[in-house]
Design an enzyme around this catalytic site. Structure first.
Site, PDB file in Angstrom:
ATOM      1  N   SER A  22     -10.834   4.136   3.775  1.00  0.00           N
ATOM      2  CA  SER A  22     -11.424   3.569   2.554  1.00  0.00           C
ATOM      3  C   SER A  22     -10.947   2.133   2.404  1.00  0.00           C
ATOM      4  O   SER A  22      -9.740   1.883   2.412  1.00  0.00           O
ATOM      5  CB  SER A  22     -10.977   4.367   1.329  1.00  0.00           C
ATOM      6  OG  SER A  22     -11.365   5.707   1.478  1.00  0.00           O
ATOM      7  N   ARG A  42      -1.919   5.795  -4.562  1.00  0.00           N
ATOM      8  CA  ARG A  42      -1.896   4.858  -3.422  1.00  0.00           C
ATOM      9  C   ARG A  42      -0.830   3.767  -3.581  1.00  0.00           C
ATOM     10  O   ARG A  42      -1.026   2.620  -3.196  1.00  0.00           O
ATOM     11  CB  ARG A  42      -3.268   4.199  -3.226  1.00  0.00           C
ATOM     12  CG  ARG A  42      -4.362   5.109  -2.801  1.00  0.00           C
ATOM     13  CD  ARG A  42      -4.114   5.778  -1.446  1.00  0.00           C
ATOM     14  NE  ARG A  42      -5.095   6.821  -1.289  1.00  0.00           N
ATOM     15  CZ  ARG A  42      -4.954   8.046  -1.784  1.00  0.00           C
ATOM     16  NH1 ARG A  42      -3.858   8.402  -2.407  1.00  0.00           N
ATOM     17  NH2 ARG A  42      -5.902   8.933  -1.637  1.00  0.00           N
ATOM     18  N   GLU A 102      -7.563  -1.506  -0.257  1.00  0.00           N
ATOM     19  CA  GLU A 102      -6.485  -0.542   0.028  1.00  0.00           C
ATOM     20  C   GLU A 102      -5.660  -0.962   1.248  1.00  0.00           C
ATOM     21  O   GLU A 102      -4.426  -0.924   1.200  1.00  0.00           O
ATOM     22  CB  GLU A 102      -7.092   0.852   0.236  1.00  0.00           C
ATOM     23  CG  GLU A 102      -6.044   1.902   0.517  1.00  0.00           C
ATOM     24  CD  GLU A 102      -6.634   3.265   0.838  1.00  0.00           C
ATOM     25  OE1 GLU A 102      -7.408   3.788   0.027  1.00  0.00           O
ATOM     26  OE2 GLU A 102      -6.299   3.788   1.914  1.00  0.00           O
TER      27      GLU A 102
HETATM   28  C1  FAD Z   1     -10.521   6.726   9.740  1.00  0.00           C
HETATM   29  C2  FAD Z   1      -9.433   6.549   8.707  1.00  0.00           C
HETATM   30  C3  FAD Z   1      -9.275   7.479   7.685  1.00  0.00           C
HETATM   31  C4  FAD Z   1      -8.257   7.316   6.738  1.00  0.00           C
HETATM   32  N1  FAD Z   1      -8.143   8.256   5.736  1.00  0.00           N
HETATM   33  C5  FAD Z   1      -7.172   8.131   4.801  1.00  0.00           C
HETATM   34  C6  FAD Z   1      -7.041   9.105   3.747  1.00  0.00           C
HETATM   35  O1  FAD Z   1      -7.778  10.078   3.690  1.00  0.00           O
HETATM   36  N2  FAD Z   1      -6.066   8.907   2.829  1.00  0.00           N
HETATM   37  C7  FAD Z   1      -5.200   7.850   2.883  1.00  0.00           C
HETATM   38  O2  FAD Z   1      -4.331   7.747   2.017  1.00  0.00           O
HETATM   39  N3  FAD Z   1      -5.296   6.930   3.868  1.00  0.00           N
HETATM   40  C8  FAD Z   1      -6.251   7.043   4.820  1.00  0.00           C
HETATM   41  N4  FAD Z   1      -6.377   6.104   5.814  1.00  0.00           N
HETATM   42  C9  FAD Z   1      -5.461   4.951   5.826  1.00  0.00           C
HETATM   43  C10 FAD Z   1      -4.258   5.103   6.793  1.00  0.00           C
HETATM   44  O3  FAD Z   1      -4.501   6.049   7.776  1.00  0.00           O
HETATM   45  C11 FAD Z   1      -2.977   5.482   6.074  1.00  0.00           C
HETATM   46  O4  FAD Z   1      -2.648   4.518   5.099  1.00  0.00           O
HETATM   47  C12 FAD Z   1      -1.787   5.612   7.036  1.00  0.00           C
HETATM   48  O5  FAD Z   1      -0.675   6.153   6.366  1.00  0.00           O
HETATM   49  C13 FAD Z   1      -1.384   4.291   7.683  1.00  0.00           C
HETATM   50  O6  FAD Z   1      -0.437   4.598   8.691  1.00  0.00           O
HETATM   51  P1  FAD Z   1      -0.162   3.631   9.902  1.00  0.00           P
HETATM   52  O7  FAD Z   1       1.013   4.163  10.632  1.00  0.00           O
HETATM   53  O8  FAD Z   1      -1.398   3.436  10.700  1.00  0.00           O
HETATM   54  O9  FAD Z   1       0.246   2.292   9.143  1.00  0.00           O
HETATM   55  P2  FAD Z   1      -0.051   0.795   9.607  1.00  0.00           P
HETATM   56  O10 FAD Z   1      -1.496   0.516   9.459  1.00  0.00           O
HETATM   57  O11 FAD Z   1       0.573   0.527  10.915  1.00  0.00           O
HETATM   58  O12 FAD Z   1       0.743  -0.001   8.474  1.00  0.00           O
HETATM   59  C14 FAD Z   1       0.300   0.022   7.126  1.00  0.00           C
HETATM   60  C15 FAD Z   1       1.393  -0.595   6.243  1.00  0.00           C
HETATM   61  O13 FAD Z   1       2.542   0.245   6.261  1.00  0.00           O
HETATM   62  C16 FAD Z   1       3.657  -0.486   6.794  1.00  0.00           C
HETATM   63  N5  FAD Z   1       4.425   0.440   7.617  1.00  0.00           N
HETATM   64  C17 FAD Z   1       4.005   1.165   8.680  1.00  0.00           C
HETATM   65  N6  FAD Z   1       5.017   1.899   9.170  1.00  0.00           N
HETATM   66  C18 FAD Z   1       6.104   1.615   8.403  1.00  0.00           C
HETATM   67  C19 FAD Z   1       7.468   2.031   8.411  1.00  0.00           C
HETATM   68  N7  FAD Z   1       7.947   2.907   9.303  1.00  0.00           N
HETATM   69  N8  FAD Z   1       8.296   1.511   7.462  1.00  0.00           N
HETATM   70  C20 FAD Z   1       7.855   0.622   6.553  1.00  0.00           C
HETATM   71  N9  FAD Z   1       6.591   0.191   6.501  1.00  0.00           N
HETATM   72  C21 FAD Z   1       5.728   0.690   7.417  1.00  0.00           C
HETATM   73  C22 FAD Z   1       3.067  -1.633   7.592  1.00  0.00           C
HETATM   74  O14 FAD Z   1       3.972  -2.712   7.700  1.00  0.00           O
HETATM   75  C23 FAD Z   1       1.852  -1.964   6.754  1.00  0.00           C
HETATM   76  O15 FAD Z   1       2.232  -2.739   5.645  1.00  0.00           O
HETATM   77  C24 FAD Z   1      -7.383   6.227   6.791  1.00  0.00           C
HETATM   78  C25 FAD Z   1      -7.539   5.289   7.836  1.00  0.00           C
HETATM   79  C26 FAD Z   1      -8.549   5.450   8.782  1.00  0.00           C
HETATM   80  C27 FAD Z   1      -8.695   4.449   9.896  1.00  0.00           C
END
Ligand code: FAD
Length: 352
Positions: A249, A171, A344
């Site tokens: 998580s 992570r 996380e």
């Molecule tokens: C129901 C649920 C289940 C999930 N299951 C998992 C799982 O099984 N495994 C897991 O690892 N995670 C899981 N997650 C967490 C999450 O989905 C991941 O971390 C995902 O990759 C976040 O993507 P996002 O585009 O929504 O990021 P955001 O929430 O929009 O951003 C998260 C971080 O990344 C940065 N960021 C976003 N896009 C960029 C970019 N293009 N360049 C630079 N920085 C950027 C943001 O600034 C922020 O700091 C889960 C979340 C939910 C709600």
């Protein structure tokens, strides 16, 4: 009316943004970030908002919403000879940061590209996946990422990091360790071509598929099995189910001295001699069961009724409500086991 982060985060929390830019091309993305940087305005790069906890006060700067698109394979195996592509080491697919992660997984499974099938159902954007090295059910994106192209806000230029330079760990990555510096523009994945997935590396998934750990199963079957397991835990977004109004998580699995792992708790050995244990186990055994919250005065937030690791908004909650629940759980685990859980999701404008 200013945009509210609550309308763009899966927790449905977060106040207004001072300024909002939706970037649909790479040029717009770089321009939006560069202009804010030149003006000395704080920047929040937003993907799907599925790993964010934003303060009730909102964000005092520019939110740049990444809405770029494009999935470009180097060899289009559609109608061609997949075996020929496979013999050259598979397919290299370059994907824009704003593509939805699960759309990419569905596309890959449909095309016969293996390596991300166990990551089905994870919300959010492709560009965020290298940031925390997204993982589930025995796969991590670091296993298939060939390179990550970024806008470096310090050097003010485009850079490409090969996998070995991304410093991927559990992570984490160089992008997470140096928050905000790198804006991911696109990610290139190297995927195997074939009808079977990668060897199944997770016991619960192997059981669901009726195979042994280490065996392979059909790509589509792996995707369906993972989605089924995830739905049972409230880990697939569903607007009708508040158990999914979360950031997934909330705590990472702690990596500690093996002597600190409580009796009966899982202990997964790590290469450095430490042991990773289960945050869900610790939470449950510290007395916080599924659905915990209302009985302790948390009226609008609770642990998911399907999974103790997810903190959820039951409707009408504030970020302050959520953080109060998170503190109660973190401090309760610390008191019981002497292990301090670490969040996380990324906290913006607030702290635990
Ligand atoms: C129901 C649920 C289940 C999930 N299951 C998992 C799982 O099984 N495994 C897991 O690892 N995670 C899981 N997650 C967490 C999450 O989905 C991941 O971390 C995902 O990759 C976040 O993507 P996002 O585009 O929504 O990021 P955001 O929430 O929009 O951003 C998260 C971080 O990344 C940065 N960021 C976003 N896009 C960029 C970019 N293009 N360049 C630079 N920085 C950027 C943001 O600034 C922020 O700091 C889960 C979340 C939910 C709600």
């Amino acid at each position: 009316m200013p945009e509210r982060l609550a309308d763009h985060t899966t927790l449905r929390l977060g106040g207004p943004a001072e300024r909002w830019v939706r970037a649909t091309t790479e040029d717009e993305l770089v321009a939006a970030v560069s202009e804010a940087d030149a003006a000395g305005r704080p920047v929040l790069v937003l993907g799907g908002g599925s790993n964010l906890v934003v303060a009730d006060d909102g964000f005092p700067g520019t939110v740049v919403e990444v809405a770029t698109g494009g999935i470009v394979p180097d060899v289009d195996v559609d109608g061609g000879d997949p075996a020929a592509a496979a013999s050259c080491g598979g397919v290299m697919v370059t994907v824009a940061a704003g593509e939805a992660w699960d759309d990419l997984v569905a596309h890959a499974v449909g095309r016969g590209w293996a390596g991300v099938e166990a990551l089905s159902g994870i919300p959010g954007s492709v560009g965020a996946t290298p940031v925390q090295n997204v993982g589930a059910y025995g796969q991590e994106v670091s296993q298939t990422i060939a390179s990550v192209r970024v806008w470096d806000r310090v050097l003010r230029g485009v850079r490409t990091f090969a996998n070995a330079d991304c410093r991927f760990g559990y992570r984490t990555s160089r992008f997470k360790a140096d928050p905000g510096r790198h804006v991911v523009l696109s990610v290139t994945f190297q995927l195997r071509v074939g009808t079977l997935g990668q060897p199944v590396a997770y016991a619960e998934l192997a059981r669901a598929l009726g195979v042994e750990v280490g065996q392979r199963a059909a790509l589509g079957d792996v995707r369906e099995a993972v989605l089924g397991l995830r739905r049972g835990k409230g880990m697939v977004l569903d607007a009708a189910d508040p158990d999914t109004w979360s950031a997934g998580s909330f705590f990472t699995n702690p990596v500690v001295d093996p002597a600190l792992v409580p009796d009966g708790a899982p202990a997964w050995p790590q290469p450095d001699g430490q042991a990773k244990t289960s945050a869900a186990w610790l939470i449950e055994h510290a007395g916080f069961g599924r659905g915990h919250g209302p009985e302790r005065g948390h009226l609008r937030v609770s642990l998911s009724t399907k999974h103790t690791l997810a903190l959820t908004n039951r409707g009408g909650a504030t970020t302050a409500d959520l953080l109060a629940l998170a503190r109660e759980v973190r401090d309760g685990v610390d008191r019981r086991f002497g292990i301090r859980l670490v969040n996380e999701p990324v906290l913006v404008g607030c702290e635990l």
